[in-house]
Write an enzyme that holds these catalytic residues in place. Sequence first.
Site, PDB file in Angstrom:
ATOM      1  N   HIS A 113      -2.810 -21.741  53.062  1.00  0.00           N
ATOM      2  CA  HIS A 113      -3.069 -20.176  53.380  1.00  0.00           C
ATOM      3  C   HIS A 113      -1.721 -19.447  52.564  1.00  0.00           C
ATOM      4  O   HIS A 113      -1.092 -20.130  51.938  1.00  0.00           O
ATOM      5  CB  HIS A 113      -3.042 -19.988  54.853  1.00  0.00           C
ATOM      6  CG  HIS A 113      -4.251 -20.305  55.619  1.00  0.00           C
ATOM      7  ND1 HIS A 113      -5.505 -19.508  55.517  1.00  0.00           N
ATOM      8  CD2 HIS A 113      -4.482 -21.060  56.511  1.00  0.00           C
ATOM      9  CE1 HIS A 113      -6.446 -19.867  56.273  1.00  0.00           C
ATOM     10  NE2 HIS A 113      -5.871 -20.905  57.039  1.00  0.00           N
ATOM     11  N   ASP A 149      -2.245 -13.859  49.046  1.00  0.00           N
ATOM     12  CA  ASP A 149      -3.650 -13.369  49.268  1.00  0.00           C
ATOM     13  C   ASP A 149      -3.944 -12.380  48.349  1.00  0.00           C
ATOM     14  O   ASP A 149      -5.135 -12.534  47.705  1.00  0.00           O
ATOM     15  CB  ASP A 149      -4.038 -13.228  50.889  1.00  0.00           C
ATOM     16  CG  ASP A 149      -4.137 -14.687  51.646  1.00  0.00           C
ATOM     17  OD1 ASP A 149      -4.298 -15.433  51.013  1.00  0.00           O
ATOM     18  OD2 ASP A 149      -4.554 -14.446  52.657  1.00  0.00           O
TER      19      ASP A 149
END
Length: 386
Positions: A121, A151
């Site tokens: 992540h 992200d």
Amino acid sequence: MALRGLKVVELAGLAPVPFAGMILADFGASVVRVDRPNQPPLDTLGRNKRSIAVSLKQPPGVKVVRELCVGADVLLEPYRPGVMERLGLGPSDLMNQNSKLVYARLTGFGQGGPLSLKAGHDINYLAVSGILSMLGKTDTNPSPPVNLLADFAGGGLMCVMGVLMALFERTTSNRGQVVDAAMVDGSVYLSTFLLTSRNSPGLWTGPRGTNLLDGGSPFYCTYETADGKYMSVGSIEPQFYQNLLKGLDLENEELPSQMDIPQWPKLRQRFADVFSAKSREEWTKVFSDLDACVEPVLEVNEAARHPHNRHRGVYHENPETKLLETNPAPLLGRTPAKSGSGHCLQPEIGQHSVEILTELQYSKEDIRQLLSSGTVMQHQSSGAKL
């Protein structure tokens, strides 16, 4: 709109790929999101997109996606390396059918390297990039800026930049290419200034949280006010620093010099004491006519009501959810993006399945077969009829 006529196929994922697809859709591209049937709606970045729900576990479903890509300009896919190849949807499969296709692969670790097959992540990609080690206060653990940096900035936005460069190059070569967008790579690239300025005195020469721009200096940080709110201070240049002292009524007080780094804690405490004596609104009025680079820290709802943001049209309220949403940036003079009430609502999963299959020249009988077999799902609320 700038990207009107551009056809994009987006394989549904979380955060980075949906954000990339949203940017392209906001600026006029026709984006078809390929969802999995019977999956919960997790994507909140689906505005201006259409949705077809297709099972890629069945050969007819793979065939549907191949046919979508035959007429597409761009494919956005979020899977780990090898997944698309095993489905028969890899670059060689699709680009042999459509040599102009820009095939964008957005992953955390990229298409090659020892970590390319590992899950991760945002925080993991920042950690491996080396950038996480530079973020946070000196007396606490490294702290990521939520999941914005890897992200969305290093991932989704960098992917869009790669797509647009590939599309521009295609105007001369008439050929597409693979865009290998890795969030680790993108995060490092975004941080070029942090790395190239590390030997600059006062910038990044100290430990995390003790430097000029990472909250270490008393004139580039935030201060709590009497009402429990905050003011942001960015008074780096001498003229702005002098106006900061003027606004704080400290012009005539004997203070350490601005760049006396060992005295920064003492100076910070003095500023904190002064800021704590008035409310945020009072300090906002004090600095409203002073060029000191001092502004109030606004909550999101306050920011949406701020006269400057209202003038620029930064936010709008989603008519369906009543939540605040962003409007596209940057503002283009001749070919503006969709904004405000011009946004389409989030599509339901499979809302446009029949519509899209019809555009692909599937017969009514073929569509019935795909629906009855579970290969394709049509959302009940769509009202589509065969």
